[in-house]
Scaffold this motif. Structure first.
Motif, mmCIF file in Angstrom:
data_model
loop_
_atom_site.group_PDB
_atom_site.id
_atom_site.type_symbol
_atom_site.label_atom_id
_atom_site.label_comp_id
_atom_site.label_asym_id
_atom_site.label_seq_id
_atom_site.Cartn_x
_atom_site.Cartn_y
_atom_site.Cartn_z
ATOM 1 N N SER A 116 -34.012 22.985 -13.012
ATOM 2 C CA SER A 116 -33.923 22.986 -11.425
ATOM 3 C C SER A 116 -32.495 22.893 -11.162
ATOM 4 O O SER A 116 -31.892 22.132 -11.928
ATOM 5 N N LYS A 117 -32.004 23.597 -10.239
ATOM 6 C CA LYS A 117 -30.682 23.366 -9.808
ATOM 7 C C LYS A 117 -30.089 22.465 -8.943
ATOM 8 O O LYS A 117 -29.046 22.172 -9.001
ATOM 9 N N ASP A 255 -36.157 22.032 -7.207
ATOM 10 C CA ASP A 255 -36.178 23.212 -6.639
ATOM 11 C C ASP A 255 -37.559 23.328 -5.892
ATOM 12 O O ASP A 255 -38.764 23.156 -6.853
#
Length: 296
Positions: A116-117, A255
């Motif tokens: 996940s960013k 995200d």
């Protein structure tokens, strides 16, 4: 203000560990957090225990629900029945808990596990089973209690004591997250669904059912166990005569996470101003704690 340890994990996460999280819905990460973080949490928790209003007594709740476990074995060993205590959202009032949830290695660890960013903090909680605590933690899913949905939601379980089956280690149903089913949340100490909740009741699951693929880990301070929010899990009584079982859990979303108001599940104050389908964005009560763009 205390001096905080490094935000970096003590070691890299391995490919095998990432694969275990993806396939099993849970992974044990031994020796990945500096024990100075554990010492800070330990010192903060000892002070907090002097303020009993900060914790819910789940032993008393179990008694009210007439489902407490038999203490015969424990009292024969000379142990007075211990308490199962729980508290939530300590990060909002305690700078050490806030630092652990927001600037410790945890956000970067879950970002890597979930690919996940961005990572947002949903809540933290403290779970204490004193020696001789008879209450089991009923099998449940975390997601049913949360007003969010998405693929990238997880719980990090950080033990402050050595934990094994005797002291009430957590047991997970391997790969149960893959069903994508969200069951009704229960009272946590009994498998009775919270009133007004939607969905299907969770079937009874026994800790020792050999027909099920149940897994558990012996853990030490400095270890983490991370599980997907859909993974079914529970825990046994603390049958030790002298050892307590304390852990801090921190829940994160990443995200693609959106809000979903779940009737009957306890709300947080900011949930009153959101609607199902709203994206999770940086908010004082659900802050952004890791952003790949800022880390690179």
């Amino acid at each position: 203000m205390p001096s905080f340890p490094s935000s970096e994990p003590l070691r890299p996460i391995t490919h095998a560990e990432i694969s275990s999280f993806v396939s099993d819905g849970v992974v044990h990460l031994p020796g990945i957090v500096n024990k100075d973080w554990v010492d800070l949490l330990d010192s903060a928790l000892r002070l907090m225990l002097d303020e009993p209003q900060m914790f819910a007594d789940l032993t008393a709740l179990g008694s009210d629900l007439n489902e407490t476990q038999d203490l015969t074995v424990l009292t024969e060993e000379g142990v007075k029945g211990g308490r199962f205590l729980s508290g939530v959202d300590h990060w909002k009032d305690n700078e050490i808990f806030a630092a652990f949830a927001k600037i410790s290695p945890l956000p970067s660890i879950v970002a890597e596990l979930m690919n996940s960013k961005k990572i947002y903090l949903y809540e933290d909680s403290v779970l204490i089973k004193e020696p001789g605590t008879a209450e089991r933690t009923a099998f449940h899913q975390d997601l049913g209690y949360f007003h969010i949905e998405g693929e990238n939601i997880c719980t990090v379980w950080a033990p402050l004591d050595g934990v094994n089956a005797e002291t009430g280690g957590v047991v997970y149903l391997r790969s149960s997250h893959k069903s994508n089913r969200v069951f009704k949340p229960n009272w946590f100490v009994v498998n009775e669904s919270l009133p007004g909740t939607e969905g299907k009741d969770l079937p009874d699951i026994e800790m020792g059912d050999e027909k099920l693929d149940l897994i558990h880990f012996d853990t030490k301070p400095g270890d983490l166990v991370v599980h997907h929010a859909l993974t079914l899990h529970g825990a046994g009584a603390n049958r030790s005569t002298s050892r307590q079982r304390r852990a801090v859990s921190v829940r994160y979303c990443g995200d693609g996470s959106t809000y979903k108001i779940r009737p009957g599940s306890p709300k947080k104050p900011h949930h009153e101003s959101i609607r199902t389908g709203d994206p999770v964005i940086d908010h004082p009560d659900c802050p952004l704690v890791w952003d790949q763009a800022k880390e690179s």
